[in-house]
Design a protein around this motif. Sequence first.
Motif, PDB file in Angstrom:
ATOM      1  N   GLU A   1      -0.411  11.546   9.488  1.00  0.00           N
ATOM      2  CA  GLU A   1      -0.658  10.610  10.643  1.00  0.00           C
ATOM      3  C   GLU A   1      -1.799   9.644  10.533  1.00  0.00           C
ATOM      4  OE1 GLU A   1       0.296   9.731  14.670  1.00  0.00           O
ATOM      5  OE2 GLU A   1       1.410  10.970  13.366  1.00  0.00           O
ATOM      6  N   ARG A   2      -2.926  10.295  10.242  1.00  0.00           N
ATOM      7  CA  ARG A   2      -3.932   9.368  10.045  1.00  0.00           C
ATOM      8  C   ARG A   2      -3.869   8.433   9.085  1.00  0.00           C
ATOM      9  NH1 ARG A   2      -9.255  12.975  10.076  1.00  0.00           N
ATOM     10  NH2 ARG A   2      -8.336  13.174  12.155  1.00  0.00           N
ATOM     11  N   ALA A   3      -3.335   8.729   7.951  1.00  0.00           N
ATOM     12  CA  ALA A   3      -3.263   7.662   6.878  1.00  0.00           C
ATOM     13  C   ALA A   3      -2.321   6.567   7.368  1.00  0.00           C
ATOM     14  CB  ALA A   3      -3.013   8.249   5.598  1.00  0.00           C
ATOM     15  N   ILE A   4      -0.909   6.953   7.865  1.00  0.00           N
ATOM     16  CA  ILE A   4       0.037   6.046   8.274  1.00  0.00           C
ATOM     17  C   ILE A   4      -0.451   5.053   9.352  1.00  0.00           C
ATOM     18  CG2 ILE A   4       2.253   5.892   9.490  1.00  0.00           C
ATOM     19  CD1 ILE A   4       2.860   8.471   8.087  1.00  0.00           C
ATOM     20  N   ASN A   5      -1.025   5.369  10.371  1.00  0.00           N
ATOM     21  CA  ASN A   5      -1.675   4.622  11.263  1.00  0.00           C
ATOM     22  C   ASN A   5      -2.785   3.742  10.803  1.00  0.00           C
ATOM     23  OD1 ASN A   5      -0.301   5.152  14.138  1.00  0.00           O
ATOM     24  ND2 ASN A   5      -0.778   7.380  13.330  1.00  0.00           N
ATOM     25  N   HIS A   6      -3.575   4.162   9.977  1.00  0.00           N
ATOM     26  CA  HIS A   6      -4.744   3.229   9.264  1.00  0.00           C
ATOM     27  C   HIS A   6      -4.406   2.436   8.263  1.00  0.00           C
ATOM     28  CE1 HIS A   6      -8.943   2.414   8.663  1.00  0.00           C
ATOM     29  NE2 HIS A   6      -8.727   2.555   7.295  1.00  0.00           N
ATOM     30  N   TYR A   7      -3.352   2.747   7.283  1.00  0.00           N
ATOM     31  CA  TYR A   7      -2.993   1.807   6.266  1.00  0.00           C
ATOM     32  C   TYR A   7      -1.753   1.104   6.355  1.00  0.00           C
ATOM     33  CZ  TYR A   7      -7.155   3.642   3.684  1.00  0.00           C
ATOM     34  OH  TYR A   7      -8.526   3.955   3.121  1.00  0.00           O
ATOM     35  N   LYS A   8      -0.640   1.520   7.301  1.00  0.00           N
ATOM     36  CA  LYS A   8       0.649   1.051   7.485  1.00  0.00           C
ATOM     37  C   LYS A   8       1.132   1.024   6.161  1.00  0.00           C
ATOM     38  CE  LYS A   8       0.011   0.169  12.158  1.00  0.00           C
ATOM     39  NZ  LYS A   8      -1.664   0.922  12.038  1.00  0.00           N
ATOM     40  N   PRO A   9       1.142   2.095   5.491  1.00  0.00           N
ATOM     41  CA  PRO A   9       1.895   2.112   4.022  1.00  0.00           C
ATOM     42  C   PRO A   9       3.432   1.808   3.886  1.00  0.00           C
ATOM     43  CG  PRO A   9       1.846   4.392   4.840  1.00  0.00           C
ATOM     44  CD  PRO A   9       1.076   3.494   5.886  1.00  0.00           C
TER      45      PRO A   9
ATOM     46  N   ALA B   1       9.846   6.368  10.972  1.00  0.00           N
ATOM     47  CA  ALA B   1      10.346   6.952   9.864  1.00  0.00           C
ATOM     48  C   ALA B   1       9.823   6.226   8.440  1.00  0.00           C
ATOM     49  CB  ALA B   1      11.925   6.606  10.019  1.00  0.00           C
ATOM     50  N   VAL B   2       8.444   6.394   8.509  1.00  0.00           N
ATOM     51  CA  VAL B   2       8.028   5.884   7.250  1.00  0.00           C
ATOM     52  C   VAL B   2       8.571   6.652   6.150  1.00  0.00           C
ATOM     53  CG1 VAL B   2       5.785   5.633   6.086  1.00  0.00           C
ATOM     54  CG2 VAL B   2       6.058   5.101   8.296  1.00  0.00           C
ATOM     55  N   PRO B   3       8.839   5.901   5.132  1.00  0.00           N
ATOM     56  CA  PRO B   3       9.544   6.721   4.032  1.00  0.00           C
ATOM     57  C   PRO B   3       8.457   7.636   3.399  1.00  0.00           C
ATOM     58  CG  PRO B   3      10.096   4.492   3.891  1.00  0.00           C
ATOM     59  CD  PRO B   3       9.302   4.359   4.853  1.00  0.00           C
TER      60      PRO B   3
ATOM     61  N   MET C   1       0.696  -1.131  -0.084  1.00  0.00           N
ATOM     62  CA  MET C   1      -0.122   0.082  -0.082  1.00  0.00           C
ATOM     63  C   MET C   1       0.901   1.211  -0.104  1.00  0.00           C
ATOM     64  SD  MET C   1      -3.028   1.679   0.290  1.00  0.00           S
ATOM     65  CE  MET C   1      -4.239   0.498   0.876  1.00  0.00           C
ATOM     66  N   ILE C   2       0.416   2.247  -0.887  1.00  0.00           N
ATOM     67  CA  ILE C   2       1.082   3.536  -0.904  1.00  0.00           C
ATOM     68  C   ILE C   2       0.092   4.737  -0.694  1.00  0.00           C
ATOM     69  CG2 ILE C   2       2.680   5.146  -2.350  1.00  0.00           C
ATOM     70  CD1 ILE C   2       3.927   2.275  -2.073  1.00  0.00           C
ATOM     71  N   VAL C   3       0.451   5.371   0.122  1.00  0.00           N
ATOM     72  CA  VAL C   3      -0.429   6.623   0.606  1.00  0.00           C
ATOM     73  C   VAL C   3      -0.092   7.676  -0.071  1.00  0.00           C
ATOM     74  CG1 VAL C   3      -1.243   8.422   2.098  1.00  0.00           C
ATOM     75  CG2 VAL C   3      -1.240   5.680   2.876  1.00  0.00           C
TER      76      VAL C   3
ATOM     77  N   ALA D   1       5.132   3.466   1.856  1.00  0.00           N
ATOM     78  CA  ALA D   1       5.712   5.125   1.693  1.00  0.00           C
ATOM     79  C   ALA D   1       4.372   5.800   1.575  1.00  0.00           C
ATOM     80  CB  ALA D   1       6.413   4.956   0.595  1.00  0.00           C
ATOM     81  N   VAL D   2       4.724   7.131   1.941  1.00  0.00           N
ATOM     82  CA  VAL D   2       3.863   8.175   1.695  1.00  0.00           C
ATOM     83  C   VAL D   2       4.573   9.132   0.593  1.00  0.00           C
ATOM     84  CG1 VAL D   2       2.632  10.237   2.840  1.00  0.00           C
ATOM     85  CG2 VAL D   2       3.085   7.989   3.909  1.00  0.00           C
ATOM     86  N   LEU D   3       3.552   9.538  -0.333  1.00  0.00           N
ATOM     87  CA  LEU D   3       4.037  10.596  -1.278  1.00  0.00           C
ATOM     88  C   LEU D   3       3.134  11.633  -1.312  1.00  0.00           C
ATOM     89  CD1 LEU D   3       4.483   8.252  -4.574  1.00  0.00           C
ATOM     90  CD2 LEU D   3       6.047   8.771  -2.717  1.00  0.00           C
TER      91      LEU D   3
END
Length: 295
Positions: free
Chosen positions: A66-74, A199-201, A1-3, A76-78
């Motif tokens: 923050e919300r997306a990272i905790n929900h989806y555990k991606p 440290a999510v990329p 999963m990528i956010v 990476a975030v772009l």
Amino acid sequence: MIVVLVALEVERSEIRKRLHDTHLERHPAGTHFDVGTLTRPDGGPPTRVALALVGQGNPAAGVIAERAINHYKPAAVLFVGVAGGLRDWLALGDVVVATKVYAYQGGRSEDGAFRAYPQAWPMPYELEQVARHLALDEDWADGLDRTPRVHFEPIAAGEVVVNGRETPEAHRLRQHYADAVAVEMESAGAAHAGHVNHAVPTATVRGISDHAGGHKDQTDAEGWQPRAAAHAAAFALALAARIDHHGASAPATRESADSSRYTISTSGPQSPVIGTGGTIRGGVHLDYREERRDG
């Protein structure tokens, strides 16, 4: 999963039209995510993408990231969208991938001077390597009116739309952040959210829609926002598929990284003492976990 996060509707539109099998997912706090797929370059299972509109500004970007990272555990975030160029050699429509993101407005105001307190978040090395290799392959620009140039340079993010070369913000950027080639309003918030979540990329991809020099209304009227957003979207989604192709993954959380069968934590005035007779002093909490073995 990528956010993938964006600030403007025109940016969301350019991302959304490139996703397949899109459906809506609602976060319990109310945020709407468009979740779809991308075709991977190796022909493997499609890359899943969760897209959200955060609105303008670093605080909003940080909250939704923050919300997306905790929900989806991606993996990476772009953060993807448009930016104002700070260099005359940047052409409208060029793509800038941020090698580092500055939060440029922090500092201390004194009589006759402003003392900058710089904050910066570098692009993760492995992610940068994938992006630089992608830029060598013009296939990422399939479907665009032309192949934009891709630059790897620092970007500055604040809370002000910079539309003049002699504004206080423009002077501050030249004096304290002279290597920044573009300016925008969200990437520092998203980068900080990734930093504080194991440290999510996190990376920023921006298309240049104006030159931050007093002519923003004119370039917007000429249609440069959707064109620049399209260029950034094309590169960012090609990058997302490459990240998945190369097997990048988010850093392990404490729970997933723990290889022991249980953990012990203590509180109270005395550390626990576990002797042969089983004596335990202090407040002790045992957290048993399933032991995982490969094979």
